[in-house]
Design a protein around this motif. Structure first.
Motif, PDB file in Angstrom:
ATOM      1  N   THR A 155       1.229  -6.094   3.058  1.00 34.81           N
ATOM      2  CA  THR A 155       1.539  -7.543   2.871  1.00 34.81           C
ATOM      3  C   THR A 155       0.375  -8.262   3.243  1.00 34.81           C
ATOM      4  N   ILE A 212       2.220 -13.601   3.660  1.00 36.42           N
ATOM      5  CA  ILE A 212       2.451 -14.948   2.853  1.00 36.42           C
ATOM      6  C   ILE A 212       3.175 -14.788   1.657  1.00 36.42           C
ATOM      7  N   SER A 230      -1.893  -3.062   9.822  1.00 35.97           N
ATOM      8  CA  SER A 230      -2.282  -4.413  10.701  1.00 35.97           C
ATOM      9  C   SER A 230      -0.945  -5.024  11.116  1.00 35.97           C
ATOM     10  N   SER A 283       2.975   0.486   8.615  1.00 42.09           N
ATOM     11  CA  SER A 283       2.845   1.647   8.038  1.00 42.09           C
ATOM     12  C   SER A 283       1.826   1.918   6.944  1.00 42.09           C
ATOM     13  N   ASP A 284       1.529   3.221   6.744  1.00 43.19           N
ATOM     14  CA  ASP A 284       0.392   3.254   5.772  1.00 43.19           C
ATOM     15  C   ASP A 284       0.849   3.728   4.396  1.00 43.19           C
ATOM     16  N   GLU A 311       0.013   5.061   2.174  1.00 42.53           N
ATOM     17  CA  GLU A 311      -0.446   6.305   1.661  1.00 42.53           C
ATOM     18  C   GLU A 311       0.314   7.486   2.455  1.00 42.53           C
ATOM     19  N   ARG A 337      -0.233  -6.725  -3.764  1.00 40.21           N
ATOM     20  CA  ARG A 337      -0.966  -7.703  -4.633  1.00 40.21           C
ATOM     21  C   ARG A 337      -2.505  -7.598  -3.998  1.00 40.21           C
ATOM     22  N   THR A 338      -3.579  -7.843  -4.453  1.00 43.86           N
ATOM     23  CA  THR A 338      -4.867  -7.686  -3.871  1.00 43.86           C
ATOM     24  C   THR A 338      -5.163  -6.464  -3.076  1.00 43.86           C
ATOM     25  N   LEU A 339      -5.104  -5.304  -3.642  1.00 43.61           N
ATOM     26  CA  LEU A 339      -5.155  -3.992  -2.947  1.00 43.61           C
ATOM     27  C   LEU A 339      -5.957  -2.920  -3.486  1.00 43.61           C
TER      28      LEU A 339
HETATM   29  C1  LIG Z   1      -6.551  -8.215   0.623  1.00 41.78           C
HETATM   30  S1  LIG Z   1      -5.315  -7.699   1.868  1.00 41.78           S
HETATM   31  C2  LIG Z   1      -3.712  -8.147   0.648  1.00 41.78           C
HETATM   32  C3  LIG Z   1      -2.902  -8.848   1.450  1.00 41.78           C
HETATM   33  C4  LIG Z   1      -1.457  -9.198   0.650  1.00 41.78           C
HETATM   34  N1  LIG Z   1      -1.008  -8.256  -0.261  1.00 41.78           N
HETATM   35  C5  LIG Z   1      -1.610 -10.370  -0.101  1.00 41.78           C
HETATM   36  O1  LIG Z   1      -1.960 -10.593  -1.426  1.00 41.78           O
HETATM   37  O2  LIG Z   1      -1.586 -11.533   0.440  1.00 41.78           O
HETATM   38  C6  LIG Z   1      -5.131  -6.232   1.921  1.00 41.78           C
HETATM   39  C7  LIG Z   1      -4.159  -5.757   2.971  1.00 41.78           C
HETATM   40  O3  LIG Z   1      -3.975  -4.241   2.931  1.00 41.78           O
HETATM   41  C8  LIG Z   1      -3.830  -3.655   3.997  1.00 41.78           C
HETATM   42  N2  LIG Z   1      -3.854  -2.281   3.612  1.00 41.78           N
HETATM   43  C9  LIG Z   1      -5.089  -1.561   3.348  1.00 41.78           C
HETATM   44  N3  LIG Z   1      -4.982  -0.097   3.275  1.00 41.78           N
HETATM   45  C10 LIG Z   1      -3.697  -0.095   3.514  1.00 41.78           C
HETATM   46  C11 LIG Z   1      -2.797   1.052   3.483  1.00 41.78           C
HETATM   47  N4  LIG Z   1      -3.158   2.297   3.114  1.00 41.78           N
HETATM   48  N5  LIG Z   1      -1.141   1.052   3.716  1.00 41.78           N
HETATM   49  C12 LIG Z   1      -0.851  -0.133   3.899  1.00 41.78           C
HETATM   50  N6  LIG Z   1      -1.579  -1.517   4.107  1.00 41.78           N
HETATM   51  C13 LIG Z   1      -2.918  -1.262   3.919  1.00 41.78           C
HETATM   52  C14 LIG Z   1      -4.920  -4.324   4.966  1.00 41.78           C
HETATM   53  O4  LIG Z   1      -4.549  -4.032   6.372  1.00 41.78           O
HETATM   54  C15 LIG Z   1      -4.848  -5.796   4.490  1.00 41.78           C
HETATM   55  O5  LIG Z   1      -3.755  -6.579   5.208  1.00 41.78           O
END
Ligand SMILES: C[S@@+](CC[C@H](N)C(=O)[O-])C[C@H]1O[C@@H](n2cnc3c(N)ncnc32)[C@H](O)[C@@H]1O
Length: 242
Positions: A27, A31, A51, A67-68, A70, A85-87
């Motif tokens: 997330t 936002i 984070s 939580s992760d 994956e 989104r944006t992942l």
């Molecule tokens: C570019 S941000 C996207 C934030 C949000 N989805 C948005 O659109 O505003 C990527 C987020 O993915 C989280 N993230 C990366 N790998 C992850 C994982 N394996 N599990 C959970 N969160 C993860 C990062 O900590 C970061 O906050």
């Protein structure tokens, strides 16, 4: 940029007006989850991330969890809608995350990913430019990290492989500047430039290029100055497929 792209909608999936359990994976600042929880007060929304950077004060129907995505998903409830989104460079195996989403949905539930690819041009105008070279270096460096920025075009096929039916892909373009003849795309191009003027190229490149490609700061600075200039060139018709 997402709001402009989706005409102020938070989702394209036809989730109806009364979703009960909603999950936003990775997330970030939360936002999207905050906006969604406010728009759908009947829903209980969970936002997860690696984070804890989300605000303490949130709508009462929203909770954040560390939580992760994956790891195994241990949610006791099934979800009506899962969103990410944006992942593009977050998951070593997006398909395994999509399988977890499939398993975590209630019957008739929906899963939606909103994401963007590296830039391209359809008329060859990016070819041979520093901007084109930058895309190649980012692609190579993200491949070294194990999360290559090349997964997004596979999402629809991986959704199907994960078991989903009714898979739909909506595509949009985020131009590098205001070169497009389309009004909405020109606005998105202006926002792309706003991001670049706020050090987007440096943010994406510094760690990747220096630790994965072995570049010096001086070499990177000189290169990014040329990439920056290319992003502002209206004759280079680059865009990120979204
Ligand atoms: C570019 S941000 C996207 C934030 C949000 N989805 C948005 O659109 O505003 C990527 C987020 O993915 C989280 N993230 C990366 N790998 C992850 C994982 N394996 N599990 C959970 N969160 C993860 C990062 O900590 C970061 O906050």
């Amino acid at each position: 940029m997402w709001s402009i792209t989706l005409d102020q909608k938070l989702h394209l999936a036809p989730i109806g007006s009364n979703p009960q359990h909603v999950l936003d994976i990775a997330t970030g600042t939360g936002i999207w989850a905050i906006d969604f929880a406010e728009q759908y007060p009947s829903a209980h929304v969970i936002g997860t991330d690696l984070s804890a950077i989300q605000p303490a004060s949130t709508p009462s129907n929203l909770t954040f969890e560390l939580s992760d995505a994956e790891d195994d998903w241990l949610f006791p409830q099934k979800f009506d809608y899962i969103h990410g989104r944006t992942l593009a460079t977050c998951f070593a195996s997006p398909l395994s995350v999509f399988r977890k989403a499939f398993e975590a949905l209630a019957p008739g539930g929906w899963f939606e990913m909103q994401d963007m690819c590296l830039q391209r041009s359809d008329d060859g105008s990016m070819e041979g430019s520093s901007l084109g070279e930058w895309q190649e270096h980012v692609q190579a460096a993200t491949a070294f990290t194990g999360v290559p920025w090349t997964n997004v075009p596979h999402y629809a096929a991986w959704f199907t492989e994960a078991g989903f039916d009714s898979v739909t892909e909506a595509t949009f373009r985020w131009p590098s500047n205001q070169w497009s003849g389309n009004r909405k795309e020109r606005l998105l191009g202006a926002w792309t430039q706003a991001q670049i003027n706020n050090n987007m190229l440096e943010s994406i490149s510094t760690r990747l290029f220096m630790t994965k490609l072995g570049w010096s700061q001086a070499k990177l600075d000189a290169f990014l100055a040329k990439v920056n200039a290319d992003t502002k060139n209206p004759n280079i018709h680059a865009y990120s497929p979204v």
